[in-house]
Design a protein around this motif. Structure first.
Motif, short mmCIF file in Angstrom:
data_model
loop_
_atom_site.label_atom_id
_atom_site.label_comp_id
_atom_site.label_asym_id
_atom_site.label_seq_id
_atom_site.Cartn_x
_atom_site.Cartn_y
_atom_site.Cartn_z
N GLU A 1 -18.26 69.83 -15.25
CA GLU A 1 -16.85 70.16 -15.06
C GLU A 1 -15.99 69.43 -16.10
OE1 GLU A 1 -18.86 69.17 -12.51
OE2 GLU A 1 -19.11 71.19 -11.74
N ALA A 2 -16.27 68.14 -16.28
CA ALA A 2 -15.47 67.34 -17.21
C ALA A 2 -15.67 67.83 -18.64
CB ALA A 2 -15.83 65.86 -17.08
N ARG A 3 -16.93 68.16 -18.98
CA ARG A 3 -17.19 68.65 -20.34
C ARG A 3 -16.53 70.02 -20.54
NH1 ARG A 3 -22.73 66.20 -20.40
NH2 ARG A 3 -23.64 68.15 -19.68
N THR A 4 -16.60 70.84 -19.50
CA THR A 4 -16.02 72.18 -19.60
C THR A 4 -14.52 72.08 -19.90
OG1 THR A 4 -17.64 73.12 -18.13
CG2 THR A 4 -15.59 74.33 -18.33
N GLU A 5 -13.85 71.17 -19.22
CA GLU A 5 -12.40 71.02 -19.42
C GLU A 5 -12.09 70.75 -20.90
OE1 GLU A 5 -9.32 67.98 -17.56
OE2 GLU A 5 -10.70 68.83 -16.08
N GLU A 6 -12.88 69.87 -21.51
CA GLU A 6 -12.61 69.52 -22.92
C GLU A 6 -13.03 70.65 -23.87
OE1 GLU A 6 -12.93 65.69 -24.49
OE2 GLU A 6 -13.31 64.73 -22.57
N LEU A 7 -14.12 71.33 -23.52
CA LEU A 7 -14.57 72.42 -24.40
C LEU A 7 -13.61 73.61 -24.34
CD1 LEU A 7 -18.41 72.19 -23.68
CD2 LEU A 7 -17.30 71.82 -25.90
N VAL A 8 -13.00 73.81 -23.16
CA VAL A 8 -12.00 74.88 -23.05
C VAL A 8 -10.77 74.51 -23.90
CG1 VAL A 8 -10.37 75.99 -21.44
CG2 VAL A 8 -12.79 75.77 -20.82
N ALA A 9 -10.40 73.23 -23.87
CA ALA A 9 -9.26 72.78 -24.69
C ALA A 9 -9.59 72.97 -26.18
CB ALA A 9 -8.96 71.31 -24.39
N PHE A 10 -10.83 72.70 -26.56
CA PHE A 10 -11.26 72.88 -27.96
C PHE A 10 -11.16 74.36 -28.34
CE2 PHE A 10 -15.11 72.69 -31.02
CZ PHE A 10 -14.33 72.27 -32.09
N ARG A 11 -11.64 75.22 -27.43
CA ARG A 11 -11.57 76.67 -27.70
C ARG A 11 -10.12 77.12 -27.90
NH1 ARG A 11 -10.57 80.15 -23.76
NH2 ARG A 11 -11.86 79.30 -22.09
N LYS A 12 -9.25 76.64 -27.02
CA LYS A 12 -7.84 77.05 -27.12
C LYS A 12 -7.22 76.55 -28.43
CE LYS A 12 -6.75 77.29 -22.20
NZ LYS A 12 -6.07 76.59 -21.11
N ALA A 13 -7.58 75.32 -28.82
CA ALA A 13 -7.02 74.76 -30.05
C ALA A 13 -7.51 75.55 -31.28
CB ALA A 13 -7.40 73.28 -30.17
N ILE A 14 -8.78 75.98 -31.24
CA ILE A 14 -9.31 76.79 -32.35
C ILE A 14 -8.58 78.13 -32.38
CG2 ILE A 14 -11.34 78.01 -33.24
CD1 ILE A 14 -13.07 75.72 -32.14
N ALA A 15 -8.41 78.74 -31.19
CA ALA A 15 -7.72 80.05 -31.13
C ALA A 15 -6.30 79.92 -31.68
CB ALA A 15 -7.71 80.56 -29.70
N ALA A 16 -5.65 78.79 -31.38
CA ALA A 16 -4.27 78.60 -31.86
C ALA A 16 -4.25 78.44 -33.39
CB ALA A 16 -3.66 77.37 -31.19
N SER A 17 -5.35 78.00 -33.98
CA SER A 17 -5.42 77.82 -35.44
C SER A 17 -6.20 78.94 -36.12
CB SER A 17 -6.10 76.48 -35.77
OG SER A 17 -5.42 75.42 -35.18
N ALA A 18 -6.40 80.05 -35.41
CA ALA A 18 -7.29 81.12 -35.93
C ALA A 18 -6.84 81.60 -37.31
CB ALA A 18 -7.33 82.27 -34.94
N ASP A 19 -5.54 81.83 -37.48
CA ASP A 19 -5.08 82.36 -38.78
C ASP A 19 -5.33 81.36 -39.90
OD1 ASP A 19 -4.29 84.81 -37.94
OD2 ASP A 19 -2.24 84.20 -37.45
N GLU A 20 -5.08 80.08 -39.60
CA GLU A 20 -5.26 79.06 -40.63
C GLU A 20 -6.74 78.93 -41.01
OE1 GLU A 20 -4.26 74.36 -41.32
OE2 GLU A 20 -3.62 75.28 -39.45
N LEU A 21 -7.61 78.96 -39.99
CA LEU A 21 -9.06 78.87 -40.26
C LEU A 21 -9.53 80.08 -41.07
CD1 LEU A 21 -10.09 77.59 -36.73
CD2 LEU A 21 -10.58 76.38 -38.86
N ALA A 22 -9.03 81.27 -40.68
CA ALA A 22 -9.44 82.49 -41.40
C ALA A 22 -8.95 82.45 -42.84
CB ALA A 22 -8.89 83.72 -40.68
N ALA A 23 -7.76 81.90 -43.05
CA ALA A 23 -7.23 81.82 -44.42
C ALA A 23 -8.11 80.91 -45.28
CB ALA A 23 -5.79 81.31 -44.39
N ILE A 24 -8.58 79.82 -44.70
CA ILE A 24 -9.45 78.91 -45.46
C ILE A 24 -10.77 79.61 -45.79
CG2 ILE A 24 -10.66 76.68 -45.47
CD1 ILE A 24 -8.59 75.65 -43.43
N ILE A 25 -11.35 80.28 -44.78
CA ILE A 25 -12.63 80.99 -45.01
C ILE A 25 -12.44 82.03 -46.11
CG2 ILE A 25 -14.33 82.55 -43.97
CD1 ILE A 25 -13.72 81.18 -41.24
#
Ligand code: NAD
Length: 506
Positions: free
Chosen positions: A54-78
């Protein structure tokens, strides 16, 4: 084109392959710095591995959301570092997120302890449990610089491990950005670290005190990684190259098969480990299929903001493609569109070849470029024989009404039926190859367990009058053992040891 390292430099620079412009620079980490990162990861792994799901899931979900919020920036770098069109770069980000979400959701079930049958030891309870390994070293390629490493990283983190990631020297900046996001998201600053550099930095990671090396790249480097890891007996997961065949039977939907073939061979300019690299088409529909492929390929635009195909990521890759094309033409292949003469800088026009044979490099070596070599076959048996005539065995695809049965005959880790590449987009399906395509699996439950230590526990539940694990045996032990062998295994059906022993217990 994309990377420059001068001999004395302690930094490497990443360049846009379509313009040659500098995108950014990163440090070249020394072996001592790699070891230090692994030591920090070791500390982080102890806390992370001890957390509840449960504790790991909470942090991994936060990581997923943070990546989704930076999706355009990550795609621009790629897009800038790798040269692929923006849409393909954003697709890569989305696919990475789908694996992170899947791994997070399924780790608790995939790692749940399970009871197993006890065989002869009927008075025991037996349990298999799964535990994090500790620190995983991930070494990645440039062709899918986010999706491919995240296929290991997501599953390793979800299984309770810390990760040290060495991205390709051609595409390091997307990794640096992801590490930044990780550092801001996870409570443990060193849970996901990135070390940058070229082969020497990768070699240092393969030799370091990690619990597993997850390597994705060429078969030649994979061999070197395995040799380096052997020094410490570190287990390795190898996701290597491929020469994926596509078979088109005479009862296939020609238009649909042609459309899938064009996508499978040309997406990411053919720089995918699971690209359609060679096509075997039944004689009866060969000419119609070739005409449909050529017509579709001629509609495609290379380069520019609205291009279907981007720039090739490296000069070396352009050289390999040119060599394969020249070799094929010299041995009698026909160029129906594109060809070696149409290569300009890092841009390669998609090329369709016919009259190809297995004497040509383009049919046996990994080309990794926008080339579609099509071979006519007289029967499905011939198609299967040729498809299996390879040292590789990663993906494959079959089109036709009996495609599923044909798929069973292919020696490959994965097959798409009446589709191409689809197995990589389904996170529940294990991904990996056989032969020179490597071993071990990412994705799916197998991909989660790949990053675990399997523990077997045998617990005595009750005592029996006969204790086989004692030096004090009765005088008639030999006779009893003979009786047991006869009763348990001497018949057509294996008798249940439990029933027999309970009978003895009286
Ligand atoms: P590569 O083998 O040249 O490099 C891969 C990584 O290994 C890079 O990070 C590189 O710096 C590092 N490296 C180089 N020498 C090393 C050494 N001695 N020890 C440790 N690390 C070292 O591969 P590439 O050109 O980056 O990628 C293309 C290849 O990857 C193709 O063959 C492709 O098919 C394969 N690939 C496979 C998969 C898969 O999942 N099976 C996915 C993507 C790419």
């Amino acid at each position: 084109m994309a990377t420059h390292i001068s001999p004395q430099a302690d930094r490497l620079s990443s360049h846009d392959p379509s313009t040659g412009d500098l995108v950014g620079t990163v440090p070249i980490h020394t072996p001592a710095e790699v070891d230090a990162a692994v030591a920090r990861a070791r500390v982080a792994s102890q806390s992370w591995g001890a957390l509840s799901f449960e504790a790991r899931t909470e942090e991994l979900v936060a990581f997923r959301k943070a990546i989704a919020a930076s999706a355009d920036e990550l795609a621009a770098i790629i897009h800038r570092e790798n040269g692929k069109p923006e849409l393909e770069a954003l697709t890569e980000v989305m696919m990475s997120l789908s694996h992170l979400a899947h791994a997070t959701q399924h780790a608790p079930d995939a790692m749940a302890s399970r009871k197993v049958g006890v065989g002869l030891l009927a008075n025991f309870r037996a349990t298999v449990s799964y535990h994090p390994l500790g620190v995983i070293g991930v070494i990645g390629p440039w062709n899918y610089p986010m999706f491919t490493p995240m296929g290991s990283i997501s599953y390793a983190l979800a299984a309770g491990n810390a990760v040290v990631w060495k991205p390709s020297e051609l595409t390091p900046l997307v990794a640096v950005k992801l590490a930044e996001i990780a550092q801001k998201t996870f409570a443990l600053a060193h849970l996901l670290q990135v070390v940058t550099g070229a082969g020497a930095t990768g070699a240092a990671l393969a030799k370091a005190a990690v619990d597993k090396v997850a390597f994705t790249g060429s078969a030649a480097t994979g061999r070197r990684v395995m040799i380096a890891a052997a020094e410490r007996l570190t287990p390795v997961l190898l996701e290597l190259g491929g020469k994926d065949p596509m078979i088109v039977a005479d009862d296939a939907d020609v238009e649909k098969a042609a459309e899938a073939c064009v996508y499978g061979a040309l997406t990411n300019s053919g720089q995918a480990c699971i690209s359609v690299e060679r096509v075997y088409v039944a004689d009866a529909i060969h000419d119609r299929f070739v005409a449909a492929v050529v017509e579709q390929v001629k509609q495609l635009k290379v380069g520019g903001d609205d291009g279907h195909l981007g720039a090739m990521t490296s000069d070396l890759q352009v050289k390999i493609v040119r060599d394969h094309l020249d070799d094929a033409v010299a041995k009698g292949a026909k160029v129906l569109t594109g060809g070696s003469a149409a290569i300009s800088g890092n841009y390669i026009q998609p090329t369709v070849l016919t009259d190809v044979t297995h004497d040509m490099k383009v049919m046996v070596d990994e080309t990794f470029g926008p080339i579609i070599p099509i071979q006519r076959v007289a029967s499905i048996d011939e198609a299967v024989r040729l498809a299996n005539d390879t040292v590789y065995g990663l993906g494959s695809s079959v089109f036709g009404k009996h495609a599923r049965e044909i798929a069973e005959r292919l020696r490959a880790g994965m097959t798409a039926v009446n589709a191409v590449m689809a197995f990589s987009g389904i996170p529940g399906l294990p991904f990996g190859g056989v032969g020179d395509s490597g071993f071990g699996r990412i994705h799916g439950d197998e991909g989660i367990r790949e990053f675990t230590r399997v523990k077997s526990t045998a617990e005595q539940a009750f005592a029996l009058p006969i204790n086989m694990m004692s030096m004090n045996q009765p005088k008639n032990a030999l006779a009893q053992m003979r009786g047991m062998i006869k009763q348990l295994y001497g018949g057509g059906v294996v008798a249940k040891a439990g029933d027999f022993l309970r009978k003895l217990r009286g």
